[in-house]
Design a protein around this motif. Structure first.
Motif, PDB file in Angstrom:
ATOM      1  N   PHE A 199      37.796  35.640  26.043  1.00 31.45           N
ATOM      2  CA  PHE A 199      37.561  35.834  27.474  1.00 31.45           C
ATOM      3  C   PHE A 199      37.435  37.324  27.779  1.00 31.45           C
ATOM      4  CE2 PHE A 199      39.124  35.960  31.949  1.00 31.45           C
ATOM      5  CZ  PHE A 199      38.106  35.224  32.515  1.00 31.45           C
ATOM      6  N   TYR A 200      38.289  38.137  27.169  1.00 28.58           N
ATOM      7  CA  TYR A 200      38.241  39.588  27.364  1.00 28.58           C
ATOM      8  C   TYR A 200      36.904  40.155  26.879  1.00 28.58           C
ATOM      9  CZ  TYR A 200      39.327  44.532  26.836  1.00 28.58           C
ATOM     10  OH  TYR A 200      39.291  45.899  26.902  1.00 28.58           O
ATOM     11  N   ARG A 201      36.469  39.725  25.698  1.00 27.08           N
ATOM     12  CA  ARG A 201      35.203  40.235  25.157  1.00 27.08           C
ATOM     13  C   ARG A 201      34.019  39.808  26.012  1.00 27.08           C
ATOM     14  NH1 ARG A 201      36.543  38.814  19.086  1.00 27.08           N
ATOM     15  NH2 ARG A 201      35.238  37.079  19.652  1.00 27.08           N
ATOM     16  N   ILE A 202      34.054  38.588  26.541  1.00 26.67           N
ATOM     17  CA  ILE A 202      32.984  38.131  27.427  1.00 26.67           C
ATOM     18  C   ILE A 202      32.963  38.983  28.695  1.00 26.67           C
ATOM     19  CG2 ILE A 202      32.223  36.229  28.919  1.00 26.67           C
ATOM     20  CD1 ILE A 202      33.203  34.314  26.665  1.00 26.67           C
ATOM     21  N   CYS A 203      34.115  39.218  29.279  1.00 27.23           N
ATOM     22  CA  CYS A 203      34.199  40.033  30.492  1.00 27.23           C
ATOM     23  C   CYS A 203      33.708  41.457  30.243  1.00 27.23           C
ATOM     24  CB  CYS A 203      35.617  40.049  31.047  1.00 27.23           C
ATOM     25  SG  CYS A 203      36.129  38.467  31.753  1.00 27.23           S
ATOM     26  N   CYS A 204      34.100  42.031  29.120  1.00 25.82           N
ATOM     27  CA  CYS A 204      33.631  43.385  28.777  1.00 25.82           C
ATOM     28  C   CYS A 204      32.111  43.399  28.630  1.00 25.82           C
ATOM     29  CB  CYS A 204      34.282  43.876  27.493  1.00 25.82           C
ATOM     30  SG  CYS A 204      36.016  44.319  27.679  1.00 25.82           S
ATOM     31  N   ALA A 205      31.566  42.390  27.972  1.00 24.99           N
ATOM     32  CA  ALA A 205      30.118  42.309  27.783  1.00 24.99           C
ATOM     33  C   ALA A 205      29.392  42.139  29.118  1.00 24.99           C
ATOM     34  CB  ALA A 205      29.780  41.155  26.839  1.00 24.99           C
ATOM     35  N   LEU A 206      30.039  41.449  30.064  1.00 29.09           N
ATOM     36  CA  LEU A 206      29.459  41.269  31.393  1.00 29.09           C
ATOM     37  C   LEU A 206      29.735  42.462  32.304  1.00 29.09           C
ATOM     38  CD1 LEU A 206      30.405  37.531  32.013  1.00 29.09           C
ATOM     39  CD2 LEU A 206      28.092  38.459  31.671  1.00 29.09           C
ATOM     40  N   ASP A 207      30.527  43.414  31.812  1.00 23.70           N
ATOM     41  CA  ASP A 207      30.909  44.608  32.571  1.00 23.70           C
ATOM     42  C   ASP A 207      31.625  44.228  33.872  1.00 23.70           C
ATOM     43  OD1 ASP A 207      31.150  47.375  32.913  1.00 23.70           O
ATOM     44  OD2 ASP A 207      29.313  47.475  34.116  1.00 23.70           O
ATOM     45  N   ILE A 208      32.566  43.278  33.742  1.00 21.82           N
ATOM     46  CA  ILE A 208      33.396  42.887  34.882  1.00 21.82           C
ATOM     47  C   ILE A 208      34.859  42.881  34.449  1.00 21.82           C
ATOM     48  CG2 ILE A 208      31.625  41.481  36.011  1.00 21.82           C
ATOM     49  CD1 ILE A 208      33.058  39.013  34.910  1.00 21.82           C
ATOM     50  N   ARG A 209      35.741  43.030  35.411  1.00 24.06           N
ATOM     51  CA  ARG A 209      37.172  42.971  35.120  1.00 24.06           C
ATOM     52  C   ARG A 209      37.577  41.510  34.941  1.00 24.06           C
ATOM     53  NH1 ARG A 209      39.479  46.381  39.985  1.00 24.06           N
ATOM     54  NH2 ARG A 209      40.922  44.656  39.812  1.00 24.06           N
ATOM     55  N   MET A 210      38.560  41.303  34.085  1.00 23.19           N
ATOM     56  CA  MET A 210      39.052  39.939  33.865  1.00 23.19           C
ATOM     57  C   MET A 210      39.563  39.340  35.167  1.00 23.19           C
ATOM     58  SD  MET A 210      40.955  40.279  30.175  1.00 23.19           S
ATOM     59  CE  MET A 210      41.481  38.580  30.094  1.00 23.19           C
ATOM     60  N   SER A 211      40.194  40.144  35.988  1.00 24.53           N
ATOM     61  CA  SER A 211      40.734  39.640  37.257  1.00 24.53           C
ATOM     62  C   SER A 211      39.613  39.146  38.167  1.00 24.53           C
ATOM     63  CB  SER A 211      41.574  40.706  37.959  1.00 24.53           C
ATOM     64  OG  SER A 211      40.804  41.869  38.215  1.00 24.53           O
ATOM     65  N   ASP A 212      38.465  39.814  38.137  1.00 21.26           N
ATOM     66  CA  ASP A 212      37.334  39.356  38.950  1.00 21.26           C
ATOM     67  C   ASP A 212      36.781  38.033  38.424  1.00 21.26           C
ATOM     68  OD1 ASP A 212      37.556  41.596  40.590  1.00 21.26           O
ATOM     69  OD2 ASP A 212      36.111  42.758  39.404  1.00 21.26           O
ATOM     70  N   ALA A 213      36.735  37.900  37.113  1.00 18.34           N
ATOM     71  CA  ALA A 213      36.279  36.643  36.526  1.00 18.34           C
ATOM     72  C   ALA A 213      37.262  35.518  36.852  1.00 18.34           C
ATOM     73  CB  ALA A 213      36.115  36.786  35.014  1.00 18.34           C
ATOM     74  N   MET A 214      38.548  35.810  36.790  1.00 16.21           N
ATOM     75  CA  MET A 214      39.558  34.802  37.128  1.00 16.21           C
ATOM     76  C   MET A 214      39.448  34.384  38.589  1.00 16.21           C
ATOM     77  SD  MET A 214      41.139  33.680  34.579  1.00 16.21           S
ATOM     78  CE  MET A 214      42.268  32.683  35.534  1.00 16.21           C
ATOM     79  N   ARG A 215      39.138  35.327  39.446  1.00 13.77           N
ATOM     80  CA  ARG A 215      38.955  35.003  40.873  1.00 13.77           C
ATOM     81  C   ARG A 215      37.812  33.996  41.029  1.00 13.77           C
ATOM     82  NH1 ARG A 215      38.704  39.896  42.332  1.00 13.77           N
ATOM     83  NH2 ARG A 215      40.935  40.196  42.361  1.00 13.77           N
ATOM     84  N   GLU A 216      36.742  34.206  40.288  1.00 16.86           N
ATOM     85  CA  GLU A 216      35.607  33.258  40.313  1.00 16.86           C
ATOM     86  C   GLU A 216      36.066  31.864  39.877  1.00 16.86           C
ATOM     87  OE1 GLU A 216      32.075  33.516  40.708  1.00 16.86           O
ATOM     88  OE2 GLU A 216      32.304  35.497  41.589  1.00 16.86           O
ATOM     89  N   ILE A 217      36.859  31.830  38.826  1.00 13.32           N
ATOM     90  CA  ILE A 217      37.352  30.547  38.293  1.00 13.32           C
ATOM     91  C   ILE A 217      38.266  29.877  39.321  1.00 13.32           C
ATOM     92  CG2 ILE A 217      38.795  29.490  36.507  1.00 13.32           C
ATOM     93  CD1 ILE A 217      37.721  31.795  34.642  1.00 13.32           C
ATOM     94  N   GLU A 218      39.181  30.645  39.906  1.00 11.60           N
ATOM     95  CA  GLU A 218      40.129  30.084  40.877  1.00 11.60           C
ATOM     96  C   GLU A 218      39.411  29.519  42.090  1.00 11.60           C
ATOM     97  OE1 GLU A 218      42.703  33.465  41.370  1.00 11.60           O
ATOM     98  OE2 GLU A 218      44.205  32.574  40.046  1.00 11.60           O
ATOM     99  N   GLU A 219      38.306  30.115  42.488  1.00 12.01           N
ATOM    100  CA  GLU A 219      37.545  29.611  43.620  1.00 12.01           C
ATOM    101  C   GLU A 219      36.952  28.252  43.348  1.00 12.01           C
ATOM    102  OE1 GLU A 219      34.710  32.597  44.705  1.00 12.01           O
ATOM    103  OE2 GLU A 219      36.268  34.001  45.387  1.00 12.01           O
ATOM    104  N   MET A 220      36.743  27.927  42.079  1.00 16.67           N
ATOM    105  CA  MET A 220      36.153  26.650  41.706  1.00 16.67           C
ATOM    106  C   MET A 220      37.183  25.546  41.579  1.00 16.67           C
ATOM    107  SD  MET A 220      33.425  27.962  38.937  1.00 16.67           S
ATOM    108  CE  MET A 220      32.337  26.576  39.144  1.00 16.67           C
ATOM    109  N   LEU A 221      38.453  25.908  41.518  1.00 18.22           N
ATOM    110  CA  LEU A 221      39.515  24.912  41.330  1.00 18.22           C
ATOM    111  C   LEU A 221      39.890  24.244  42.647  1.00 18.22           C
ATOM    112  CD1 LEU A 221      41.767  26.803  38.802  1.00 18.22           C
ATOM    113  CD2 LEU A 221      40.065  25.054  38.319  1.00 18.22           C
TER     114      LEU A 221
END
Length: 77
Positions: free
Chosen positions: A55-77
């Motif tokens: 997950f960290y490597r994907i976020c780094c490759a997308l140039d986003i913070r893990m917390s921002d990606a988690m926020r996206e995930i939480e919005e879908m739950l």
């Protein structure tokens, strides 16, 4: 009583959406994050959950913070 589990489908959909927003193919993102394309595809389809490292490597490759990606995930739950 069982502990709540993270929905693999929400994780995959969020990663897929973020990847498309950046205009990246699965092939490019998998190369940038150093994971196999089939593994990334399985994650995006919700068939596999990424490890924290992946997950960290994907976020780094997308140039986003893990917390921002988690926020996206939480919005879908």
């Amino acid at each position: 009583m069982s502990a709540p589990a993270l929905d693999a489908r929400a994780v995959g959909e969020a990663i897929s959406r973020l990847r498309r927003q950046k205009g990246l193919s699965q092939e490019i993102l998998s190369g940038l994050s150093d994971i196999g394309r089939t593994h990334l595809s399985a994650i995006e389809r919700g068939e596999r959950k990424p490890t924290l490292e992946t997950f960290y490597r994907i976020c780094c490759a997308l140039d986003i913070r893990m917390s921002d990606a988690m926020r996206e995930i939480e919005e879908m739950l």
